[in-house]
Design a protein around this motif. Sequence first.
Motif, PDB file in Angstrom:
ATOM      1  N   THR A 115       0.830  -1.207   0.000  1.00  0.00           N
ATOM      2  CA  THR A 115       0.000   0.000   0.000  1.00  0.00           C
ATOM      3  C   THR A 115       0.866   1.258   0.000  1.00  0.00           C
ATOM      4  N   ILE A 116       1.911   1.256   0.849  1.00  0.00           N
ATOM      5  CA  ILE A 116       2.803   2.429   0.927  1.00  0.00           C
ATOM      6  C   ILE A 116       3.509   2.651  -0.405  1.00  0.00           C
ATOM      7  N   VAL A 117       4.000   1.571  -1.016  1.00  0.00           N
ATOM      8  CA  VAL A 117       4.687   1.698  -2.309  1.00  0.00           C
ATOM      9  C   VAL A 117       3.754   2.251  -3.380  1.00  0.00           C
ATOM     10  N   ALA A 118       2.496   1.771  -3.381  1.00  0.00           N
ATOM     11  CA  ALA A 118       1.525   2.247  -4.371  1.00  0.00           C
ATOM     12  C   ALA A 118       1.258   3.746  -4.194  1.00  0.00           C
ATOM     13  N   ILE A 123       2.114   9.457  -5.957  1.00  0.00           N
ATOM     14  CA  ILE A 123       2.602  10.813  -5.666  1.00  0.00           C
ATOM     15  C   ILE A 123       3.683  11.216  -6.673  1.00  0.00           C
ATOM     16  N   ILE A 124       4.618  10.280  -6.948  1.00  0.00           N
ATOM     17  CA  ILE A 124       5.694  10.574  -7.898  1.00  0.00           C
ATOM     18  C   ILE A 124       5.117  10.860  -9.285  1.00  0.00           C
ATOM     19  N   ALA A 125       4.108  10.078  -9.695  1.00  0.00           N
ATOM     20  CA  ALA A 125       3.493  10.279 -11.010  1.00  0.00           C
ATOM     21  C   ALA A 125       2.829  11.654 -11.100  1.00  0.00           C
ATOM     22  N   VAL A 126       2.131  12.055 -10.024  1.00  0.00           N
ATOM     23  CA  VAL A 126       1.465  13.363 -10.019  1.00  0.00           C
ATOM     24  C   VAL A 126       2.494  14.490 -10.113  1.00  0.00           C
ATOM     25  N   VAL A 127       3.568  14.395  -9.292  1.00  0.00           N
ATOM     26  CA  VAL A 127       4.605  15.437  -9.303  1.00  0.00           C
ATOM     27  C   VAL A 127       5.282  15.508 -10.677  1.00  0.00           C
ATOM     28  N   TYR A 128       5.542  14.338 -11.268  1.00  0.00           N
ATOM     29  CA  TYR A 128       6.176  14.299 -12.579  1.00  0.00           C
ATOM     30  C   TYR A 128       5.277  14.930 -13.644  1.00  0.00           C
TER      31      TYR A 128
END
Length: 307
Positions: A115-118, A123-128
């Motif tokens: 769950t944490i990894v997902a 978050i990384i995808a949104v920031v990117y």
Amino acid sequence: MNEIGQKLREARIEKGYTLDDLQQITKIQKRYLIAIEEGNFDALPGSFYVRAFIKQYAQTVGLDNDALLAEYQDTLPNTKPEEYVEKSVENQTRLTRETTDSKWSKWRNLLPQITIVAIVIIIIAVVYGIALSNRGKDREALNETSSSVTVSGDKPAVKKASSNKDQTAESRQQAASESRAQQASKQAATEKTKKQDLSAKMTSINGSQQTFEIKNLPAKTNQITFSAEKSAAWVSLTANGTQIWQGSVAVGAEQTAELPEGVTQFSIQTGNAPATKMKINGTDVNLNPNNEATFVRTINFTATLAK
């Protein structure tokens, strides 16, 4: 003491095993081993276990278990078919249940981490995505500025554009130079590592005690791999007074353990030293250079870390 028990006992003594050693290697309780040697088969849990324990005992001390069971067929209690079926079904059911419970428990324990990894990936995808959007806007603004400068026909502006091109070319040359320097540094480090090959040498032997010196052991976490040749072996790995791993190694199989970072002294114990094989980070370590016949052995290692 009956004939089969006497034969097993003589083979055990010839191998140099005590009953305690045999109990550690086979995981058969000592009282059952004594009962087998004395021919007191009634002390075992059942006729099914008489043949199973004798077969494992014989294999451990280097006897042909099938030939031994065939030779003393008439002196051993017969296994009832229904008892064999009952134990086989019971063992299979228990194994299936344990396997299912183990898989479910493993996934259940990993669920919080998954769950944490997902969440982190989202978050990384949104920031990117936001960064790409802002970069596109910056490029549009830069293109508009460049177009207005070109259309104005102002000579100083043309000179500025030319200066920007020179700076871009210079930056590329600098980046290329830095890249070559990094590659040269990596190559030098690789060559240095190759020169510092790991080596192990026996420095002393006193009965069942051996001492080895290891040179150029990496300061990071190191991987110790155990295997067995011709017959199974029991092995224990200890570092800084703490047992890291212990267990039996079957012929043709490998068991791996990790030596903690920075460890310079460790030891192994083996119940079948001539058959025990060892590797450190894939490099073979000859534990028996003098072809000693002692089976139960303690081997101490002192390491010099690579610089």
